[in-house]
Scaffold this active site. Sequence first.
Site, short mmCIF file in Angstrom:
data_model
loop_
_atom_site.label_atom_id
_atom_site.label_comp_id
_atom_site.label_asym_id
_atom_site.label_seq_id
_atom_site.Cartn_x
_atom_site.Cartn_y
_atom_site.Cartn_z
N GLU A 69 0.89 -1.17 0.01
CA GLU A 69 0.05 -0.19 0.09
C GLU A 69 0.95 1.28 -0.01
O GLU A 69 0.35 2.32 -0.49
CB GLU A 69 -0.97 0.19 1.15
CG GLU A 69 -2.10 -1.07 1.22
CD GLU A 69 -2.84 -1.47 -0.07
OE1 GLU A 69 -2.86 -0.21 -0.85
OE2 GLU A 69 -3.41 -2.37 -0.28
N HIS A 105 1.65 2.10 -3.53
CA HIS A 105 0.59 3.01 -3.99
C HIS A 105 0.91 4.46 -3.68
O HIS A 105 0.68 5.42 -4.63
CB HIS A 105 -0.89 2.33 -3.56
CG HIS A 105 -1.18 1.09 -4.20
ND1 HIS A 105 -1.24 1.08 -5.71
CD2 HIS A 105 -1.62 0.08 -3.56
CE1 HIS A 105 -1.69 -0.03 -5.86
NE2 HIS A 105 -1.95 -0.70 -4.75
N HIS A 122 3.40 6.42 -5.25
CA HIS A 122 2.88 6.63 -6.72
C HIS A 122 2.07 7.69 -6.72
O HIS A 122 2.25 8.70 -7.62
CB HIS A 122 2.31 5.08 -7.31
CG HIS A 122 2.10 5.03 -8.49
ND1 HIS A 122 1.85 4.23 -9.50
CD2 HIS A 122 2.53 6.05 -9.67
CE1 HIS A 122 1.86 4.18 -10.52
NE2 HIS A 122 2.09 5.53 -11.00
#
Length: 597
Positions: free
Chosen positions: A388, A391, A394
């Site tokens: 996670e 993510h 990102h």
Amino acid sequence: MAKLREDYEEKLKWNVKDLFASEDDYLKMVDELSSSLEKFKVFKGKLLSSAKTLYDFLSFDNNFNSNLEQVYIYAHIQNDQDTTNTKYQAMYGKAYKLYERYNEETAFVIPELLKGDFSTIKEFIKECKELEDYERELKDIFKFKAHTLSDEEERLLSSLSSAFKTPDDVFSMLTDADLKFGDIVNEDGKSEELTEKSYRKFIESSNRNVRKKAFNKLLETYGNYKNTYASLLAREVGLNNKKAEIRHYGSALESSLYRNDIPVEIYDNLVNSVKRNVKPLSMFWNLKKKALGVTKLHLYDANAPITKMVTHHYSVDEAKDLLMKSLRPLGETYLNDLNRAFEERWIDFCSNDGKRNGAYCTACYNVHPYVLLSFDGSLNNVSTLAHELGHAMHYHYAIKNQKYQDYGYSIFVAEVASQVNQILLSKYLISKSSDKEEKKYLIDDLIRDFKATIYRQTMFAEFEKLIHEKEASGEILTYDVMCDIYYNLNKEYMGRNIVVDDVIKYEWERVPHFYMNFYVYQYATAYAAAIKIAQDILNNKSGAVEKYLEFLGLGCTKTPIDSLLVAGVDMTKQETLDEAFKYFLELVKELENLYNE
């Protein structure tokens, strides 16, 4: 014993005050946005009247959207942190209603723009240089010209958006809040509640009886609700097919892939590639059967540890330290930004009752990403945290490098960063281990990640494709139909040397991603891409880290395929998938060699 949210330390909870200092501030923003909705009417019928009018609309819409996102995320994450709290349910309902009203008020926009031609947009950009900021967004709109309906039809569809979400909403409430699985006697002989959250611990138990009972009890409970779940999923599939038909797509799959510029061939190639490469998984099952000392390996044995060693239980601080060390190959800039996620409380670690199952990362452009998980200190949970946070980074780099309208990256590339983090974590642990049994466990864990992500998610993808095709052809999706398809796919994808238990036929009922319209295949394609990226970084390939960080900051400024090319991955080539299976076979052989020493 009930686990109440107020019993957890604040440092384990995400900081919602970064979004709004108080609920009053949230409500004030809701009121302001509600009042501003009327202003969209000013632009109706005038969007293509001049370059300035189009720019003024896009600027207003951009500002409204970023604030609406902030309102929605604030309500959404608080509702997920305790789905039984009626105050948060009401807040989420208010935010969603506002989002729904926004969709209704702006339903005219795309049809109106598409009455013109993109040549007009090009002329407008020459007149008004500021419109260059929206060129990518406008190109994406005109891409859908052949699939856009009339103003009234678009408005009607927009007004039904909450109805379209009904299967997913009911699935979530049934699965997360209402479904009860009873108790399991754990390894210590104590009775413990079986939940979706605790299931992973039971299914990974070294006690085979515990694994078997948890596996059967969970799936048999779902089986008791097979008519309800079949009705929900059949409705979801029917809606997907009907929307694709209304918008003149060849299929729901084509409709889903079109928005991200993904050729259907990539989906089909993935399915075919995995089916051609079941043999390495069968080799692994044979090895695992010997390691566990059983005459027949069952599906409930698939996630059992391959050794009897007890793994370390990590505190949050220890998990952070481990991630900072394992992700060091990504460089100091990445590590410094990762540290912010912990220090600024982007993460909710609590395991309170009523919290949404699973884990996810969401983001607010005006603030920062947020990560939800129920942290239990296991290695798998640390790996989920790494996932996670991939993510989150990102999103963070996309926010840092792009404007609001360009920061939201495509779901096709969404799972790449998360998987890179997990691979780097696993490889770090294996490289630092000097204990043979520990190394076996870690390699086995990495193999199981591959199995779960490539084999299992591709199996899910084919299940989705098959049930959509059957519904589109007029077949009624009863629970028998879906159970038979799912059971037979398990037999095909799991290969030889493992018993496919009959009760697995109910497992499709517990998969939330089947309500996300052909999402799951991207876990597999992303993992294949992530293997390539991680291997390049670990092998110190020239420019690999720099290219990867550039990829993370692209947002949606390039197509997903072109974005991955920046990171050095070509998903149109069969070699990318072949390399992934070569990597998997090497892991299986490495584990086999450890057993033969």
